[in-house]
Design an enzyme around this catalytic site. Structure first.
Site, PDB file in Angstrom:
ATOM      1  N   GLU A 134      83.044 107.058  -4.202  1.00 36.88           N
ATOM      2  CA  GLU A 134      83.661 107.615  -5.778  1.00 36.88           C
ATOM      3  C   GLU A 134      85.108 107.596  -6.069  1.00 36.88           C
ATOM      4  O   GLU A 134      85.411 107.591  -5.163  1.00 36.88           O
ATOM      5  CB  GLU A 134      83.639 108.829  -5.925  1.00 36.88           C
ATOM      6  CG  GLU A 134      83.438 109.700  -7.528  1.00 36.88           C
ATOM      7  CD  GLU A 134      83.135 110.953  -7.837  1.00 36.88           C
ATOM      8  OE1 GLU A 134      82.499 111.353  -8.356  1.00 36.88           O
ATOM      9  OE2 GLU A 134      82.329 111.473  -6.413  1.00 36.88           O
ATOM     10  N   GLU A 155      79.946 114.987   1.650  1.00 34.18           N
ATOM     11  CA  GLU A 155      81.092 115.036   1.648  1.00 34.18           C
ATOM     12  C   GLU A 155      82.342 114.910   2.419  1.00 34.18           C
ATOM     13  O   GLU A 155      81.668 115.647   3.333  1.00 34.18           O
ATOM     14  CB  GLU A 155      81.136 115.686   0.371  1.00 34.18           C
ATOM     15  CG  GLU A 155      80.382 115.475  -0.792  1.00 34.18           C
ATOM     16  CD  GLU A 155      81.485 115.997  -2.215  1.00 34.18           C
ATOM     17  OE1 GLU A 155      80.809 116.307  -3.269  1.00 34.18           O
ATOM     18  OE2 GLU A 155      82.222 116.526  -2.082  1.00 34.18           O
ATOM     19  N   SER A 206      76.006 118.404  -8.804  1.00 24.27           N
ATOM     20  CA  SER A 206      77.001 117.959 -10.497  1.00 24.27           C
ATOM     21  C   SER A 206      75.868 119.729 -11.873  1.00 24.27           C
ATOM     22  O   SER A 206      76.008 118.906 -12.020  1.00 24.27           O
ATOM     23  CB  SER A 206      76.915 117.536 -10.846  1.00 24.27           C
ATOM     24  OG  SER A 206      75.593 116.352 -10.579  1.00 24.27           O
TER      25      SER A 206
END
Length: 291
Positions: free
Chosen positions: A207, A140, A67
């Site tokens: 998430e 991920e 991020s």
């Protein structure tokens, strides 16, 4: 906005704020917290000063997330972040904790394209981040990542998995949308979570997953502890992007984010308010939010 206590220089923690006789956070300690029902707190961090302040506030885990591409570099997504970028910020955070005698558990994202080619590629790049100071790497996706997770764990590299909304593949998901809403997609998430635990993942970020599904997955997993973001309060812990929870990001905050800087006199006080809210269960609520 003050980073440290009033009257102290920028970047210098007051003596009262230094971690006092706290043991370093470890995987066994996180497991103990889960066993006694204590929520795990996690925030992103990208530099030495904010890492030291978050640690002093009692945040157990610090994630050097990709991020940083959006909040530090001004990119529109995380896809453009390089391994070199990640290693640089990981070194900065690690140095900050060493200088402040910090105890937080440090995670680093494997950025887009650094673990997709092969499990050997993932090992090489995970080693770069571990040498930079990471205690654990995060990747991920489920399904195809299971073999990679097992390969890394087998070689002594702790792994945090990530399911639900996966920012590195946000374009293929059709945008920042809640994942696992249909019966079929929920079942896939359940199966992938179990596979990742069996492969050896110690943590699992969920998430933008419906709260009831997140709680179900959390209760199903035994050795892999879930960390929610926009996934309700039934997970074993919570994570937020530092800039989001301080209300200073460049874009639009997700609806599940709370500005913890409001009503606080310092960044450390905001971090402490976040830790308190997560521990007592007042953050987050169980509303399913769109972005």
């Amino acid at each position: 906005m003050s980073i440290s206590a009033p009257g102290t220089p920028y970047g210098t923690l007051p003596a009262a704020s230094m971690p006092a006789a706290r043991k370093p956070v470890s995987l066994p300690r996180l497991a103990e917290m889960r066993a006694r029902g204590e929520k795990i707190t996690m925030l992103t961090a990208y530099d030495a000063t904010f890492a030291a302040v978050a640690d002093a506030a009692g945040v157990e885990c610090l994630l050097v997330g990709d991020s940083l591409g959006m909040v530090c570099q001004g990119l529109s997504s995380t896809v453009g972040v390089s391994l070199e970028n990640m290693a640089y910020h990981m070194e900065s955070v690690s140095r900050g904790l060493r200088r402040s005698q910090g105890t937080a558990w440090l995670l680093a994202d494997l950025p887009f394209g650094t673990y997709h080619e092969s499990k050997e590629q993932a090992l090489r790049n995970a080693a770069v981040l571990m040498r930079a100071g990471a205690h654990m790497v995060k990747l991920e996706g489920g399904g195809w990542t299971t073999e990679t997770v097992h390969f890394l764990v087998e070689r002594g590299i702790p792994v945090c998995a990530h399911l639900g909304l996966t920012p590195q593949t946000v374009h293929s998901l059709g945008g920042y949308r809640v994942q696992g809403k249909s019966d079929s997609s929920a079942q896939i998430l359940r199966e992938q979570a179990i596979e990742l635990e069996q492969a050896g993942a110690s943590l699992l970020v969920l998430e933008m997953v419906p709260a009831d599904l997140s709680a179900e997955i959390t209760n199903t997993l035994k050795t892999c502890h879930t960390i929610g973001i926009g996934a309700g309060n039934g997970t074993a812990g919570q994570v937020l992007v530092l800039h989001d929870m301080l209300g200073v990001n460049l874009g639009k905050n997700a609806k599940f984010v709370r500005n913890f800087m409001q009503g606080q006199e310092s960044v450390q006080a905001a971090f402490e308010a976040y830790v308190k809210a997560v521990k007592e269960g007042s953050f987050p609520d169980n509303t399913i939010h769109a972005w």
